[in-house]
Structure formats: structure tokens, C-alpha cells
Design an enzyme around this catalytic site. Sequence first.
Site, PDB file in Angstrom:
ATOM      1  N   HIS A 151      35.628  98.376  43.541  1.00 25.46           N
ATOM      2  CA  HIS A 151      37.082  98.179  43.493  1.00 25.46           C
ATOM      3  C   HIS A 151      37.418  96.688  43.496  1.00 25.46           C
ATOM      4  O   HIS A 151      38.226  96.215  42.691  1.00 25.46           O
ATOM      5  CB  HIS A 151      37.728  98.869  44.696  1.00 25.46           C
ATOM      6  CG  HIS A 151      39.219  98.768  44.728  1.00 25.46           C
ATOM      7  ND1 HIS A 151      40.043  99.775  44.288  1.00 25.46           N
ATOM      8  CD2 HIS A 151      40.049  97.772  45.149  1.00 25.46           C
ATOM      9  CE1 HIS A 151      41.308  99.421  44.422  1.00 25.46           C
ATOM     10  NE2 HIS A 151      41.339  98.200  44.948  1.00 25.46           N
ATOM     11  N   GLU A 152      36.788  95.944  44.407  1.00 25.58           N
ATOM     12  CA  GLU A 152      37.096  94.519  44.515  1.00 25.58           C
ATOM     13  C   GLU A 152      36.600  93.744  43.294  1.00 25.58           C
ATOM     14  O   GLU A 152      37.241  92.799  42.850  1.00 25.58           O
ATOM     15  CB  GLU A 152      36.488  93.947  45.798  1.00 25.58           C
ATOM     16  CG  GLU A 152      37.016  94.572  47.080  1.00 25.58           C
ATOM     17  CD  GLU A 152      38.535  94.534  47.163  1.00 25.58           C
ATOM     18  OE1 GLU A 152      39.135  93.547  46.701  1.00 25.58           O
ATOM     19  OE2 GLU A 152      39.121  95.498  47.690  1.00 25.58           O
TER      20      GLU A 152
ATOM     21  N   HIS B 265      38.986  93.743  40.477  1.00 24.74           N
ATOM     22  CA  HIS B 265      40.111  92.812  40.596  1.00 24.74           C
ATOM     23  C   HIS B 265      39.832  91.480  39.899  1.00 24.74           C
ATOM     24  O   HIS B 265      40.764  90.701  39.674  1.00 24.74           O
ATOM     25  CB  HIS B 265      40.441  92.546  42.071  1.00 24.74           C
ATOM     26  CG  HIS B 265      41.285  93.602  42.696  1.00 24.74           C
ATOM     27  ND1 HIS B 265      42.457  94.049  42.117  1.00 24.74           N
ATOM     28  CD2 HIS B 265      41.148  94.295  43.854  1.00 24.74           C
ATOM     29  CE1 HIS B 265      42.998  94.972  42.894  1.00 24.74           C
ATOM     30  NE2 HIS B 265      42.232  95.152  43.945  1.00 24.74           N
TER      31      HIS B 265
ATOM     32  N   GLU C 297      46.287  97.171  41.565  1.00 23.81           N
ATOM     33  CA  GLU C 297      45.605  98.191  42.360  1.00 23.81           C
ATOM     34  C   GLU C 297      45.312  99.466  41.578  1.00 23.81           C
ATOM     35  O   GLU C 297      44.300 100.123  41.806  1.00 23.81           O
ATOM     36  CB  GLU C 297      46.432  98.514  43.610  1.00 23.81           C
ATOM     37  CG  GLU C 297      46.656  97.327  44.541  1.00 23.81           C
ATOM     38  CD  GLU C 297      45.357  96.726  45.064  1.00 23.81           C
ATOM     39  OE1 GLU C 297      44.278  97.319  44.856  1.00 23.81           O
ATOM     40  OE2 GLU C 297      45.413  95.654  45.680  1.00 23.81           O
TER      41      GLU C 297
END
Length: 738
Positions: A397-398, A401, A420
Site C-alpha cells: 500500500h505504501e 503511494h 488512498e
Amino acid sequence: MDIKLDPSQDDLPLLANTSHILVKHYVVDVDVNFESQDIEGTIVLFFESGNRFKKRSSSTEETCQSESDEACEFRTPGPCHIPMTNTGTSSSKMGYNDFAICGKGEKDTSDEDGNHDNQELASGISSSKYCRDPGNPGSEGFLLVLDCCDLSVLKVEEVDVAAVPGIEKFTRSPKLTVVSEELRNQIVRELVTLPADRWREQLDYYARCSQAPGCGELLFATDTWSLQIRKTGAQTAADFPHAVRIWYKTKPKGRSVTWTSDQSGRPCVYTMGSPINNRALFPCQEPPVAMSTWQATVRAAASFVVLMSGENSAKPTQLREGYASWHYYVTMPMPASTFTIAVGAWEEMKPPSCSSDDLATERASPASETNFSPHIIFLSQSTVTGGSHLCGTRLCHEIAHAWFGLAIGARDWTEEWLSEGFATHLEDVFWAAAQQQLTPTEAQEQLELRACLRWRRLQGEVQNSAEEMQVLRPNKEKTGHVSESGASVIKHGLNPEKIFMQVHYLKGYFLLRFLAKRLGEETYFSFLRKFVHTFHGQLILSQDLLQMLLENIPEEKRLELSVENIFHDWLESSGIPEPLQKERQAGAECGLARQVSAEVTKWIRVNRRPRKRKRRENEEVFEKLLPDQLVLLLEQLLDQKTLQPRTLQSLQRTYYLEQQDAEVRHRWCELIVKHKYRDAYKHVEAFLQEDQAMGIYLYGELMVSEDARQQQLARTCFELTKGKMDGASAKVVAEMLF
């Protein structure tokens, strides 16, 4: 009278006047003091102004007063001026005759509580009242407004960049004979516009300029949300000094900085995405448009390791005995909110295949030339226990980004789904690819299982949150609009419940999943690659994404899709979007979810059997489940009205629940609380103390039960952990308990 913001209702103001002048580079030079729990030093801001910024008339550029007409205090190089309030009247109106004069040696306490607040600044709307120089009431001029909160600003001065040896290369003159404001600003303009291939030289001159002497202190004033700076005689942004040094100190309770201890009880401090971003770490420009580069020198005791979100792998430089200095930098322009620091007794863990030389090698090219990944990622200790699944998905997930959030950002931070939602959608894609042993069918099954979990989560969020908090584009047609100065607000940004909500993650994820299914995976990801290439390094709004999407797909695949329809169904309405409801109602349960349903049926049979049985032939045989399946199993068992203690005990032993990852243990604790399973209260206590951020919801469950023992358990755990919790979490829990 001071007007206080209600954090449960108000928006977060972004007050920096970025339409007039932009910070292009920060140079931070600070000391970390664990005894006093503050970070103290200087920050030098290098500005750019020009034709693309609106130049206003000789009247002031920005406001400092509100509808309540509170006085604005400017601190001057000479006497300081403190507003004297009349406690016998409710009027807040004050004139220049209401200022008292104090000598330099007197202590100024005007901003100790950080409550110089007003409604107008919170809304980002300019008033017709202007801040003036107390020494010259008739003067008006350009006012620099920076986002600032919970900081003690000690001094502000212009930096004499013309005094730096060799700086004449950035001027049109071989020798600097007459130094003027115009010449200094010309030097900074040339410096901030150097081409990318001269980044090392640029960083070097930034450092030299940041150490140049001051050439005059500037007037400044602070209130709850901003720092305002002006120079007498500077009428426009072009006239204002383009290099400014601010001397400041953070506060122990500043909302951008967390002072705590690690698992071994050693002190540490870190900054990360807080509700107010980094404005309590240093004065800055917070609006998304204000992207800049930075470099930082941080000094701390030699026993500590300083980590920062820099592009280089820094090594400490020993100073005096017991003290060390660390230097980091970033060459890709990013929002000030991405600046992070973590100081503690950290230990480096290297993969066996990597050498220390490999990890310490500094980049040979600026980040702007390499589509880089995030420089530093904060993970809770909750993610690194109980196997690799939770940690792996969080890392994916990170990492996502790096593309959505950093390389491409939202032009209006109320549209956080653009960051997000994409990170959540790509998280599954990355994690499936990372599990190389999976067949395509197995990978697809896992994707469908996670969609099932998120569907349940979204249903719960919609049922238990205010409708206004469920809207992804709350400003609708005004999204992206700012005031004339560039100020704006983040809708509901000060609501403490917002940081615990996942609606932007979940609805954003389901929108992208809907589009991928409608267009076909190949068409969707082909578009996504083109989109990233086109908008890399830019700020976008929802319509930029959607318009490009619809323009790049065949007519037959649009199937009545339009920007307006997507806005209405997905982004501007509360609740669950109608297309998603139809999809979930018509969709068949995936194989992994069906397997869980079969296991739930077995547990219900176990729960209904009499305590004593004559034969063991009826013993159930339970299948081994994946972590996500375990989460779904426990969630479905939570729907059961009653589970016997022996059933819960058998659950615990069958799946070793206390050893699973935090997502599983959280659901296990919910079952313990719901069914008052006292033999496992120790698991709830451990979770609340070791998994503080994830345990917020459990406090509410313990209190709602109206069971004296459970309520006492909640209060005891909170007393033990509240000093280590972040401020927002502690406040939410305190409201639940007392």
C-alpha cells in the site's frame, strides 16, 4: 474574545498565500532535545514570485484580522507589542492605542496557549481589515502568510545571500558593488531555477546561503494557525525578501511531533501524517500547490539514530563529545507534509543478500529523474508480528503511494481518494505479484476475498458514521477552488474521527475496481500507465483522471459512463454507491469465501451441541485458513448472538488466535468482549497496550457493554498507555471513557 475552533465540526485551514509567492526550497538546521522534548533551530525559506503569481495593488496582500476584529500583534526588532485585553468587557475590538510596550528583556507569553484563533482564518476567507505596522499605522504592504501551529517563533530575518562568496555567478555583474533587495532576490531567482542536472551545485549554494548573515529583522505575528511576516516598504511579493530565516522551537505537545518511547522503554520522537501535517514541526506552506525541495541538518545525542525522508543514506558526523549531526536532502519537489523525521535508538536490520556498502550508496542522480519509491515508511509494530501477510500488504500500500500521492498528487486535499483509493487498489495487485508461487486463479481468488472483506467494512462504516463524512468530493463544483491569496480548507480536517475512517480508501477502491471490471483489466491498466506518464510530477483533480479515462477508451466500452454520472454515484453522495450495491447483490461468492462459510457452519454446529457427548465420531475437522479467511471467519461469527465459552476456547486453540496478525487478533478481541469471555481478557489487555492505534474501536466496545469489569479493564489500559498514544487517539478514547 478568542474564538475557539470545535475540532469535531471545523475544517482545517490552509492559510499560506501561495497565489502570491511560493517556497521552492527549505533548509532546516535544528537540535533534538529529549530532556525538554523540543526541536529548536532555524529554517531558511527560499521563495519564488513572478508573473504567474497575481500582483495586487499597493494595498496589503493578505489579512491578519477576522470578523471579530481581533488585534494583530507584530513583533518588531525593537520593543515588542502585546495586546492588552479588558477583562471587564466582551468586546474584542482593539485599536493601536491598546498596545502596551515591553522591553526586550521581558517575557512574551502571548502565544503560549496557541489560541489566537479566529473564524475567518479558519475559513480561509480574506477580510477587508489589514494588518499594519504598529510603528507606522498608515502603512500597508505585502504580508507573507505561512501555515504554523504549536510553535514558538523567536525571530525572523532577511538573509543576505549576496554575502556568500562566489554568489556573483548568479547575477549579471562580475562584481557585487551595490547590494540591493532587487539584487538579492535576483540571486535567489537564479538559484531556484537551476536545471536539474546542476542539483548538487544547487544544494551546495542553498546550504551556503542559509548560513549567510542576516541583513535586517522582519516584523512577524502569530495566531493559532499561521505565522505572518512583513517587511516595511515591501508592497508586492516581488519586493519581499526571497530568502528568510526563521528561528523557532517546537512545543512538547505540538500536534505534528510525537515524543514517546520504544518497546524497550528508550525515548524516541517521530513525525508522520498528523491531522495538521507538519505545521507544528516548522513554519511552511501547506496547500498542495506548494511543492518544494529541502535539505536538513539535525543534531542529536550520539546514542540516537536520525532517520528522515531523504534521498540519501546519511551517516552521522561526530561533533563535540557525545553529539552527532545528520544531513539529508530531497531534490524532487513534494508537499511539505511529506517531510518526516524519526529519532531514536534504532537498529538497522539488513537482508542477508545485501551488503552495507550497497545500502549506503548515495544516489548518483536526482530523484526527479528516477520515479522513486517513498524514502521512509512508518509501520506500526502491529504489522510485523503474526506472519508476513499483514506487513506485506501494508508495504505494498505504501509503495503504491510513490505513484499516487507523491509522483501524482491531489490538487485539493479533500479528494484524498485519489491517493488512498489508488493505493488500496494497487496494494492487491502488488501483493499478488509479490507472491510468486500463486497461480493466476489463486491470485484472483485472493483479490475477490479481499473485496469481500472491504465490502463488509464499507457497510459497517456507512452504518456507523455521519453521512457528511462519507462523501469523497464534499466541495463538489468548488473542488480545487481557493481564495484570491491561495488559502483554502480541508473539509472536516479537524474532526478527530476522520483519521479513523476508511471511507476514502474503500469507496475509492471500489470505484477503481468498478472501472477496471467495466473496461477490462488490460484496457484499464494500459490507461493507468499512460495516465502516470502524462501526469507525473503534477497535481490533479478527479475530473482530470476521469476525463482522460473516458477519452482513451473505445466508445463501446463506455457503457453510459460519464464524468457527471461518476461524480453523482460515487464521489458526491453519501452511503454505498448504487452500482456497487447492484454488483455485490448479483455477484457470486468467491471460492475462498465459500470455504469460510462452510467453516462457519461447522462452528455453529459445535456451538449448539450439548456440553457432554457420548461419542467422538461427531468431532468436526476444520480446514486450514489464510489470514484473510480467518478475518472473515471471525467477522461472520461476530454476527452470532451467542457463542459458548467452550466454543471460544476451541476457536482459540484451533487457530492459535493470540499468535495471529493484528487484524485477526482484533476480531478475536471483539468476540471476547461481545461474549464476555473472561478467560481471554488478558488478550484484550495485551492488544490495547501493544496495538494502540488499532485498539481504539475496542475501547468503545468495552464501554458500550455496560459491564463493570470490562469498563474497568478499558480505564486501566488507557491509564497505562495514554502517555504513549498520539494526541488524536488519546482524545477520542478519553471521550469514550469519561
